[in-house]
Scaffold this active site. Structure first.
Site, PDB file in Angstrom:
ATOM      1  N   ILE A 165      47.922  49.757  40.727  1.00 57.03           N
ATOM      2  CA  ILE A 165      46.737  49.349  40.254  1.00 57.03           C
ATOM      3  C   ILE A 165      46.219  47.993  40.622  1.00 57.03           C
ATOM      4  CG2 ILE A 165      47.197  50.463  37.815  1.00 57.03           C
ATOM      5  CD1 ILE A 165      48.326  47.617  36.888  1.00 57.03           C
ATOM      6  N   GLY A 166      46.901  47.548  41.795  1.00 50.65           N
ATOM      7  CA  GLY A 166      46.427  46.336  42.493  1.00 50.65           C
ATOM      8  C   GLY A 166      47.409  45.840  43.868  1.00 50.65           C
ATOM      9  N   GLY A 220      48.570  39.135  47.684  1.00 49.27           N
ATOM     10  CA  GLY A 220      49.166  38.490  48.979  1.00 49.27           C
ATOM     11  C   GLY A 220      50.650  38.742  48.684  1.00 49.27           C
ATOM     12  N   GLY A 278      52.330  41.019  46.969  1.00 50.11           N
ATOM     13  CA  GLY A 278      52.780  42.158  46.563  1.00 50.11           C
ATOM     14  C   GLY A 278      51.870  43.332  46.044  1.00 50.11           C
ATOM     15  N   ASP A 284      47.607  28.975  42.083  1.00 47.37           N
ATOM     16  CA  ASP A 284      46.465  29.898  42.467  1.00 47.37           C
ATOM     17  C   ASP A 284      45.934  30.075  40.924  1.00 47.37           C
ATOM     18  OD1 ASP A 284      45.094  31.672  43.860  1.00 47.37           O
ATOM     19  OD2 ASP A 284      46.469  33.002  43.944  1.00 47.37           O
TER      20      ASP A 284
END
Length: 940
Positions: free
Chosen positions: A637-638, A641, A643, A776
């Protein structure tokens, strides 16, 4: 007048005097020669000037032939600085510092008369023209710090060593490498020498002892080794000395001669030996920070007695003896931090009258005696931490009611405190943590505890509390962690606990609770539930009869269940019994079949599959095989950076999000680390951070269930198993057209997301033992559950504050373009204020509906912060910033949040608030939820 035209309308007040009715020499900020009336100085510093898209007309400025001083520092000036600056050849004073310029550093080789050069924190992106310094022999002040200017400087610049007239040298946060050269001792006129937060290695040269005029010496946050140089004692004019966060060894014998010191900062080193008693005689010392070393001995009893002592932090050493009693003599002390030592004796009574104390932390020592009553009523206290000592006494009602509205945390576990918890504790309305576990408290828990709306964690376990658990506890809507185990509570479990929206852990074991388990508990999403060893009876609610809660009900012989095998089945009529028997028989058959299949499947696996290692951080209701088998392309699903992320749907109906990382993927991520030779230590540090993050329990932080790792030859795979959030990310709901179709976010929802996310970050920064810095923060890392409640997610780049981390790991370039704080982009230094900046960008997204980066909207190399700044001209232009999809009735309300966002994104970190302050400001900006309905009624 040409200069005035580049600024916006909001700066008109600064230029009120700049009109044709006045002489130029009467303009504000202009100084002329009294005899010939020519402009000698232009000083527009500290005026909050913003030039929007207009370039500063340096060519026109430099036409002023007699101009000697040009000061534009501490504004919000942007754009590039042209080569015309080289024409200002008569300048002796140039200040462009603390602005937001872009592009290369302008040529300055012709400015041979310069005495003062301030280009610190300018935003210039090229290396500094060091050769230019060779023609500036008379330079007195050189301020280059907080810039990317020196990013290409592998060694200490040799040109500086020839500037023998220098009195002020500021080069902190410039990525300078190498050693401090012994020739630094030639700059004997230096009063201030700052080279902190760089990559300096080696020892402090002994020649630094030649700098007899030094008033301030700042070398912190480098990789310095060795001992303090012999001869440091000669710097008898030194008032500010900071060598913190290095790898220094040895004792403090050189320090005891520096009698003029006001601030001594040497924390996070490897210093040993006894604390010099001479420091106790320092008449001017106000700040002392030596935590996390290996110091021994006692603190001198008269330490801090002679000055307006401000704070002391000597935590995590091996110090003994008693606490110096007079450090708050002048009632200016704000922090007393001596935790994790071997201090003995009583808490000096004088600190009970220290009205300025905000942090009182003496935990993990061997203190004894009675806690002075006044400690509980310190009017400025935020943290009272006396845990893990041998202290006695009570919490007096007449004192706790005077506790400051700012008191947020009480840590008093593992002492011998007694008496009742007074009802007046409800007056400390900012409390978020109460830990009184393992004491001798007794009596009833006051019903007024329900007034603590910010209470997040309540630990009263292992005391002698009696009576019923007050139903008002269900009004503490922020509670996520309750532990009342090992007391004598009686009565029933309040059904109101089931209405706590954020409750994550509930331990009521080993009490005398009676009655049935409230069905309302079934609605909670608990990672820990323990009701064992009470006197509960009746049926265990079906939704709680799951493997995850095995053992949660033991020691309650009156309980029954149709699902939990070690409880008697609940009685019913004969047909019900028959159905139950059939159901149980079928379930047993299915369980046996599943078990046989599982054994067969396990026996057929390859040997390498046996190598998976599971570390669970919550009670698990699944096996690792079910996770591992779901890591396949159709569940992806995504990608990020750190994993790939998969959605895993378990057989029990539960959904999980699993991040898969391998060494190969990590290597890509770590290419941004300019110190790759230390990659292994970064990987090891990651493991330690996961352990720390796994202990986080907060409703606004995504839940990490477990990690699953496997080492196979040279490659290591990591699986991090998180809770799955059904509504994706805030980014999706704001910016992805396909997701926005699911329903736009009205202002009330956006506001609640902002407050929830802020509370999650506040917990990370202030609620953990050591601050967790996310690094982040962005809208795509704020996930939304089925009720659109936010969770801070993706801790792949997080750092634990004030740890003994490898310097290279601290300097990883992390974050996302558009969210990165300006100082972080070039210093690689990180603290909580970097997260605050990023969160301010998220607030701007919520208010405007715009993306952080949009070249069409904002212009090339511009971002949302710049764009918002450029619109702050008048009320109409400010209101135009608000997302058009937000109801007009709330537009004024949104501006309150926009103001907070602007504060959070201040270019100077020191001007940004803490996340705790951000939460308070957001709560004060709560919109009226009835505005829209009232507006509609008016229309009718």
């Amino acid at each position: 007048m040409n200069l005035k035209s580049v600024f916006g309308e909001e700066e008109e007040a600064v230029f009120d005097s700049w009109n044709w009715n006045n002489s130029v020499c009467e303009f504000k900020g202009i100084t002329c020669d009294d005899e010939v009336l020519v402009v000698k100085e232009i000083d527009l510093s500290h005026q909050n000037l913003c030039n929007n898209n207009n370039d500063i007309p340096f060519d026109s400025i430099c036409e002023l032939q007699y101009l000697e001083k040009l000061s534009l520092g501490f504004n919000r000036l942007q754009g590039s600085v042209s080569h015309h600056l080289n024409n200002c050849s008569r300048l002796t004073y140039l200040d462009l510092g603390n602005n937001l310029f872009q592009g290369p550093m302008p040529p300055i080789s012709s400015l041979t008369r310069l005495l003062y050069l301030y280009v610190n924190n300018t935003g210039f992106s090229s290396s500094f023209p060091w050769a230019s310094l060779e023609t500036m022999e008379e330079l007195v002040v050189l301020s280059l710090g907080d810039n990317p200017l020196l990013d290409q400087t592998p060694h200490f610049p040799q040109q500086i060593l020839k500037l023998t007239n220098l009195t002020w040298l500021y080069m902190s946060n410039c990525s300078i490498q190498g050693h401090i050269p012994p020739a630094i001792g030639q700059l004997t006129r230096l009063v201030n020498f700052e080279i902190s937060s760089n990559y300096i290695t080696g020892q402090i040269p002994t020649q630094i002892s030649n700098l007899l005029n030094l008033w301030q010496l700042e070398l912190f946050d480098n990789n310095l080794t060795g001992t303090l140089p012999v001869g440091l004692r000669n710097l008898t004019n030194l008032q500010f000395f900071d060598v913190s966060m290095n790898n220094l060894q040895g004792d403090l014998s050189e320090i005891k001669f520096l009698t003029q010191l006001k601030s001594l900062q040497m924390f996070e080193n490897h210093l040993t030996g006894e604390f010099p008693p001479e420091i106790g005689d320092f008449k001017y010392l106000v700040n002392l920070s030596l935590y996390r070393n290996h110091l021994t001995g006692t603190l001198p009893p008269h330490l801090g007695s002679y000055s307006d002592f401000n704070y002391i932090d000597v935590s995590e050493n091996f110090l003994t003896g008693q606490i110096p009693p007079n450090m708050c003599n002048n009632n200016n002390m704000t922090e007393l931090l001596i935790l994790d030592n071997n201090f003995t004796g009583a808490i000096p009574p004088a600190y009970a009258d220290c009205k300025t104390l905000s942090r009182f932390r003496v935990s993990n020592n061997m203190l004894s005696g009675v806690v002075p009553d006044g400690i509980w009523g310190l009017p400025a206290a935020e943290i009272i931490d006396i845990a893990n000592n041998d202290l006695q006494g009570t919490i007096p009602s007449h004192m706790i009611q005077n506790a400051a509205k700012t008191l947020a945390q009480i840590y008093a576990a593992n002492n011998r405190l007694s008496g009742q918890l007074p009802p007046e504790i409800s007056k400390a309305t900012s409390l978020n943590t109460i830990d009184l576990s393992h004491n001798q408290f007794s009596g009833k828990l006051p019903a007024t505890i329900g007034d603590l709306k910010h209470l997040d964690s309540l630990h009263l376990d292992s005391n002698m509390f009696t009576g019923e658990i007050p139903a008002s506890l269900g009004s503490c809507v922020s509670l996520s962690d309750i532990n009342m185990a090992n007391n004598a509570f009686s009565g029933s479990i309040p059904t109101s606990l089931g209405r706590l929206p954020t409750l994550n852990s509930l331990n009521l074991s080993s009490n005398q609770l009676r009655g049935e388990i409230p069905g309302s508990l079934s609605s909670l999403r608990l990672s820990l539930l323990d009701l064992s060893h009470n006197k509960l009876g009746g049926a265990i609610p079906e939704s709680l009869s799951i493997q995850a809660y095995n053992g949660s009900f033991a020691g309650n012989p009156g309980l029954c269940s149709q699902k939990v095998k070690y409880f008697r089945p609940c009685s019913s009529d004969s047909s019900g019994v028959l159905v139950t028997c059939l159901s149980v028989g079928s379930a047993a058959g299915l369980f046996l079949l599943a078990y046989l299949c599982y054994i067969k499947r396990k026996s057929g696996k390859h040997e390498e599959d046996e190598a998976w290692n599971v570390k669970s951080f919550h009670v698990l209701s699944f096996m690792e095989d079910e996770i591992i088998d779901s890591i396949k392309e159709e569940n992806l699903i995504g990608k990020g950076g750190s994993g790939q992320v998969y959605r895993v749907s378990l057989k029990n109906g539960m959904d999980l999000a699993v991040k898969h990382m391998t060494n190969t993927e990590e290597s890509v991520w770590q290419k941004s680390n300019r110190r790759r030779r230390r990659r292994r230590s970064c990987v090891a540090e990651f493991e330690a951070e996961v352990e720390t993050l796994s202990s986080i329990r907060h409703v606004n932080v995504v839940k990490l269930y477990c990690s699953i790792t496997r080492q196979e030859q040279e490659q290591e795979s990591r699986l991090l198993v998180y809770e799955y959030l059904a509504n994706g990310s805030l980014w999706d709901r704001l910016h992805d057209p396909s997701k926005k179709k699911l329903g736009g976010l009205d202002w009330i929802t956006r506001y609640e997301i902002a407050v929830g996310a802020a509370k999650g970050l506040e917990y990370l920064h202030h609620g953990c033992e050591r601050a967790v810095i996310h690094r982040d923060v962005k809208s795509s890392n704020i996930l939304l559950d089925e009720h659109l409640k936010p969770r801070i997610a993706d801790f792949g780049l997080a750092k634990i504050g004030q740890t003994t981390t490898t310097a290279s790991c601290t300097h990883v370039i992390a974050g996302t373009h558009g969210y990165i704080a300006p100082e972080y982009g070039y210093t690689y230094k990180v603290n909580e204020k970097s997260d605050v900046y990023s969160f301010g960008v998220v607030l701007m997204e919520l208010v405007t509906g715009k993306k952080p980066i949009d070249e069409v909207e904002y212009g090339e190399n511009k971002d949302i912060v710049y764009w918002v700044c450029s619109k702050l001209k008048n009320k109409e232009s400010v209101l135009s910033l608000v997302d058009s999809s937000i109801d007009d009735a709330y537009k004024e309300e949104t501006i309150k949040v926009l103001k907070i966002a602007i504060t959070c994104t201040s270019s100077l970190p020191t001007l940004r608030p803490t996340m705790r302050a951000v939460v308070k400001m957001l709560e004060e900006a709560e919109p009226c939820k009835f505005i829209s309905s009232i507006s509609n009624k008016d229309k009718v």
